[in-house]
Design an enzyme around this catalytic site. Structure first.
Site, short mmCIF file in Angstrom:
data_model
loop_
_atom_site.label_atom_id
_atom_site.label_comp_id
_atom_site.label_asym_id
_atom_site.label_seq_id
_atom_site.Cartn_x
_atom_site.Cartn_y
_atom_site.Cartn_z
N LYS A 116 8.67 14.26 4.47
CA LYS A 116 7.21 14.45 5.18
C LYS A 116 6.91 15.70 5.88
O LYS A 116 6.21 16.17 6.13
CB LYS A 116 6.75 12.98 6.01
CG LYS A 116 7.00 11.60 5.55
CD LYS A 116 6.84 10.75 6.58
CE LYS A 116 7.17 8.93 5.74
NZ LYS A 116 6.03 8.62 4.57
N HIS A 235 1.41 -0.58 8.45
CA HIS A 235 1.29 0.54 7.47
C HIS A 235 1.93 0.11 6.44
O HIS A 235 1.98 0.92 5.24
CB HIS A 235 1.93 1.55 8.00
CG HIS A 235 2.12 1.13 9.68
ND1 HIS A 235 0.93 2.15 9.84
CD2 HIS A 235 2.94 1.43 10.90
CE1 HIS A 235 1.03 2.45 11.40
NE2 HIS A 235 2.07 1.82 11.90
N ARG A 297 6.25 10.30 -7.76
CA ARG A 297 6.59 8.94 -8.59
C ARG A 297 5.49 8.03 -8.79
O ARG A 297 4.54 7.77 -8.47
CB ARG A 297 7.81 7.27 -7.80
CG ARG A 297 6.89 7.38 -6.58
CD ARG A 297 7.22 5.95 -6.18
NE ARG A 297 6.90 6.30 -4.56
CZ ARG A 297 6.87 5.81 -4.11
NH1 ARG A 297 5.49 5.23 -4.63
NH2 ARG A 297 5.76 5.25 -2.86
P1 ADP Z 1 3.35 2.41 -2.59
O1 ADP Z 1 1.97 4.12 -1.65
O2 ADP Z 1 3.56 2.68 -3.66
O3 ADP Z 1 2.99 1.11 -1.77
P2 ADP Z 1 5.45 2.65 -1.03
O4 ADP Z 1 5.65 3.74 0.20
O5 ADP Z 1 5.01 1.68 0.01
O6 ADP Z 1 4.46 3.04 -1.68
O7 ADP Z 1 6.83 1.78 -1.36
C1 ADP Z 1 6.73 1.66 -2.81
C2 ADP Z 1 8.30 0.71 -2.98
O8 ADP Z 1 9.15 1.84 -2.71
C3 ADP Z 1 8.37 -0.23 -2.05
O9 ADP Z 1 9.34 -1.34 -2.23
C4 ADP Z 1 8.82 -0.09 -0.84
O10 ADP Z 1 10.52 -0.60 -0.57
C5 ADP Z 1 9.92 1.14 -1.80
N1 ADP Z 1 10.12 2.35 -0.91
C6 ADP Z 1 9.49 3.53 -0.76
N2 ADP Z 1 10.50 4.46 -0.03
C7 ADP Z 1 10.92 3.98 -0.34
C8 ADP Z 1 13.04 4.75 0.12
N3 ADP Z 1 13.18 5.60 0.52
N4 ADP Z 1 14.29 4.44 0.07
C9 ADP Z 1 13.86 3.02 -0.96
N5 ADP Z 1 12.73 1.92 -1.44
C10 ADP Z 1 11.66 2.90 -0.88
P1 ADP Z 2 4.53 6.02 4.38
O1 ADP Z 2 5.95 6.79 3.65
O2 ADP Z 2 5.67 5.08 4.65
O3 ADP Z 2 3.93 5.30 3.19
P2 ADP Z 2 2.65 7.49 4.61
O4 ADP Z 2 3.05 8.82 6.35
O5 ADP Z 2 2.30 7.52 3.88
O6 ADP Z 2 4.00 6.57 5.41
O7 ADP Z 2 1.44 6.37 6.57
C1 ADP Z 2 1.61 5.23 5.95
C2 ADP Z 2 0.69 4.24 6.55
O8 ADP Z 2 0.11 4.37 8.16
C3 ADP Z 2 -0.89 5.41 6.19
O9 ADP Z 2 -1.19 4.69 5.42
C4 ADP Z 2 -1.99 4.95 7.13
O10 ADP Z 2 -2.51 3.55 7.25
C5 ADP Z 2 -0.65 5.04 8.16
N1 ADP Z 2 -0.48 6.48 8.87
C6 ADP Z 2 0.14 7.40 8.67
N2 ADP Z 2 -0.40 8.73 9.57
C7 ADP Z 2 -1.54 8.49 9.95
C8 ADP Z 2 -1.96 9.06 11.27
N3 ADP Z 2 -1.62 10.49 11.22
N4 ADP Z 2 -2.96 8.50 12.20
C9 ADP Z 2 -3.33 7.05 11.61
N5 ADP Z 2 -2.66 6.39 10.28
C10 ADP Z 2 -1.70 7.24 9.85
MG MG Z 3 2.80 6.69 2.19
#
Ligand code: ADP
Ligand code: ADP
Ligand code: MG
Length: 653
Positions: A116, A235, A297
């Site tokens: 990120k 989240h 993906r």
């Molecule tokens: P989405 O935005 O599609 O919900 P998520 O970030 O929640 O994506 O991840 C979707 C799936 O991929 C979930 O089952 C999550 O546990 C898995 N996942 C996401 N990032 C990783 C990672 N870096 N390593 C392993 N599994 C991951």
């Molecule tokens: P992940 O890889 O786990 O999906 P993200 O960076 O996409 O991580 O963040 C997951 C969630 O956390 C977002 O969908 C949002 O709801 C919350 N979030 C992330 N960044 C922020 C932020 N800067 N301020 C408020 N909420 C946030």
């Molecule tokens: Mg995300």
């Protein structure tokens, strides 16, 4: 087009990919672990290859074994699904070196967006607005804490390798920064093997709006509109929809432009998602959205985009990976109606969404959509399959489409209410409550909505007296042979000349229930729970009539009533005795996991609700709090690996 592909995944997404491949005349190869030997995706594929043990590190993360399986079966390409190896550039390199096609972006594109912090630096350069914060290299706590102060509280600490909401902590006050940082690092280390973090401004009234993009190998990139995924807990997305409620033409133009620009900046090929965070504190404004991350993906929630655009994104993935251009030009991609997706999970919303496991002894989805709408169920399990501790506890995605948001949302609430699962705790009632929530219905959503209404959305009503009566009748076995017209034949031990009464003992939520059941001459039964009103029920009652369904499974009866499910344990006197011997003053592990942190010791006087230890399960941390006031006589050791039911804490008598 390929003639055969291998799907390096399991569950609903493997099934989803197989379905499109089959329609396109492409043969499929499934891979499976020990635990998945009889899984649906294995049954659906043309061929299947066993790749190892149940833990993901021994199977679904074994890139070398998966590539060997593809070579051995003559597959030409590998579809990674989501999760597992889908965003692993090293795997993509290995696939390519083996002379196979990776159905997804290049390793370079994944590398550019994989972390990120680096992705944000890259997007800044490409002129895409990014969330204000610190995404530099320094990791010393003093530096991060001072950056947090500069950014201004509240801040969000994020694992740079994060995904699935793991390794993330909101911090409201500088005093809490150090604790939150170590929590985020621990979780990140466990989930991703990388404990480096970035710090972001916590956006006010945040809405998660993401844009589906698609690129090809000829430098083209298009978008397929946006999805709103603001309904989140911890989240993690719960209900997603497309388009975003209240979206304006200006904001859509700005966001989709930025998303396509981001995709082009990395020569992106295939399906991808650009996630933005939007400050909705003053309506939706075109200058109040920022890039958060790119998921390189197919996304879990891709079906809502398919429902509003009519595009099969998996078909596009296969076409683009096999060397075709994007099938449609931007101006030919249109948006029609509104779609929702709800993620049905084996988890307990009332216990902080703790993941659950179990065998799905009863599993039933609504057969048809509400009038004027479409219903799509994406699942990778069948009745009788298990939700194991090894994988994501998702049971299904319930997807609806209607001409407008109100209709599609009503259809979602209806579909979730008619979904029946017995054998594991699920979030079904929670999803139905959320789909019917007036604030959610108004479209004025933000990521804090679920947290604010947690209690309302997870309130557990007791079963009705009719549900109790139905459960008691089912507990006698009367319903198992409901097909027979003769009530006596179904109740073993009954005879025409005997007193036609029987006692059923069962329990609900730890409370014992005794019911007296009398067979009536008209073939029905009178069921009278002690201290409750009597009901006259037929053996067929609960088979869908009068709004209730009953499912009996070993040791249990589950009654489904108005979208809620009530699980009654059929009392086994021996189990009861064991429980009493154990005393009520112990707390057991609700699921297998690792004891990460212990916050109390033997002899401590603790109060109800006080955090006692942190259990890591499914790579997330879950705080276990005292169920009542007491003095601790025994507590699990830090680092202990526990199984479902292990005593974690014992109180002094
Ligand atoms: P989405 O935005 O599609 O919900 P998520 O970030 O929640 O994506 O991840 C979707 C799936 O991929 C979930 O089952 C999550 O546990 C898995 N996942 C996401 N990032 C990783 C990672 N870096 N390593 C392993 N599994 C991951
Ligand atoms: P992940 O890889 O786990 O999906 P993200 O960076 O996409 O991580 O963040 C997951 C969630 O956390 C977002 O969908 C949002 O709801 C919350 N979030 C992330 N960044 C922020 C932020 N800067 N301020 C408020 N909420 C946030
Ligand atoms: Mg995300």
């Amino acid at each position: 087009m390929f003639s055969k592909i291998l799907i390096a995944n399991r569950g609903e997404i493997a099934c989803r990919v197989i379905r499109t491949a089959r329609r396109m005349g492409v043969k499929t190869v499934a891979v499976y672990s020990d635990a998945d030997a009889r899984a649906l995706h294995v049954a659906m594929a043309d061929e299947a290859v066993h790749i190892g043990g149940s833990p993901v590190a021994e199977s679904y993360l074994r890139g070398d074994v998966i590539i060997a399986a593809a070579k051995a079966t003559g597959a030409e390409a590998i579809h990674p699904g989501y999760g597992f190896l889908s965003e692993n550039p090293g795997f993509v390199d290995q696939v390519t070196q083996a002379g196979l096609v990776f159905i997804g972006p290049s390793a370079d594109s994944i590398r550019a967006m994989g972390l990120k912090d680096a992705a944000k630096r890259l997007m800044e350069k490409a002129g895409v607005p990014v969330v204000p914060g610190y995404h530099g290299e320094a990791q010393e706590i003093v530096i991060l804490a001072s950056k947090a102060r500069e950014i201004g509280y509240p801040v969000l600490i994020k694992a740079r390798a994060g995904g699935g909401g793991k390794g993330m902590r909101r911090v409201d006050h500088p005093d809490d920064f150090a604790d939150a940082l170590s929590g985020a690092r621990r979780e990140a280390k466990a989930a991703f093997g990388d404990d480096r973090v970035l710090v972001e401004k916590y956006v006010d009234k945040p809405r998660h709006i993401e844009v589906q993009v698609f690129g090809d190998n000829f430098g083209n990139a298009v978008h397929l509109f946006e999805r709103d995924c603001s309904a989140q807990r911890r989240h993690q997305k719960v209900i997603e929809e497309a388009p975003a409620p209240g979206m304006t033409a200006e904001l859509r133009a700005a966001m989709t432009d930025a998303a396509v620009k981001a995709a082009k900046a990395i020569q992106y090929s295939g399906a991808g998602t650009i996630e933005f965070i939007v400050d909705a504190s003053d309506g939706l404004k075109p200058d109040r959205f920022w890039f958060m991350e790119m998921n390189t993906r197919l996304q879990v929630e891709h079906p809502v985009t398919e429902m509003i655009s009519g595009v099969d994104l998996v078909e596009w993935q296969l076409r683009v990976a096999s060397g075709e251009p994007i099938p449609l030009a931007q101006e030919d991609i249109t948006l029609s109606g509104h779609a929702f997706e709800a993620r049905l999970y084996a988890e307990d919303p009332a216990k902080g969404f703790l993941p659950a496991i179990g065998t799905l002894h009863h599993l039933s989805f609504p057969g048809e959509a509400a009038a004027g709408t479409e219903l799509r169920i994406e699942t990778g399990v069948r009745q009788g399959d298990a939700i194991s501790p090894f994988y994501d506890p998702m049971i299904a995605k319930v997807v609806t489409h209607g001409p407008d948001r109100t209709t599609a949302l009503a259809a979602l609430a209806d579909a979730v209410t008619r979904t029946e699962v017995a054998g594991s705790t699920t979030n079904a009632a929670f999803l139905a409550a959320l789909a019917r929530d007036p604030d959610f219905a108004s479209g004025d959503v933000d990521t804090g909505l679920i947290g604010r209404k947690q209690d309302e959305l997870t309130v557990t009503a007791p079963p009705s007296s009719r549900a109790v009566a139905l459960a008691a009748l089912a507990a006698t076995g009367a319903m198992a042979s409901a097909a027979s017209d003769d009530p006596w034949s179904s109740l073993t031990g009954y005879a025409h000349f005997n007193p036609l009464a029987r006692r059923a003992t069962l329990s609900f939520g730890g409370t014992g229930i005794v019911a007296h059941i009398t067979a009536r001459p008209d073939g029905r039964f009178q069921v009278r729970p002690e201290g409750g009103e009597a009901f006259v029920l037929s053996a067929g009652a609960g088979a869908g009539d009068a709004g209730a369904t009953v499912a009996a499974w070993p040791g249990h009866v589950t009654v489904f009533e108005a979208g809620r499910s009530f699980d009654f344990a059929i009392s086994d006197p021996f189990a009861r005795a064991a429980e009493i011997g154990e005393g009520t003053s112990s707390m057991r592990a609700p699921m297998p996991g690792l004891v990460k942190l212990v916050r109390a010791t033997k002899g401590d006087k603790v109060a109800k609700g006080q955090p006692l230890l942190v259990l890591e399960a499914m790579k997330m941390e879950h705080t276990i709090t005292a169920t009542h006031d007491g003095v601790i006589s025994e507590i699990a050791a830090e680092g202990a690996q526990v199984t479902d039911g292990t005593v974690l804490v014992r109180f002094e008598e």
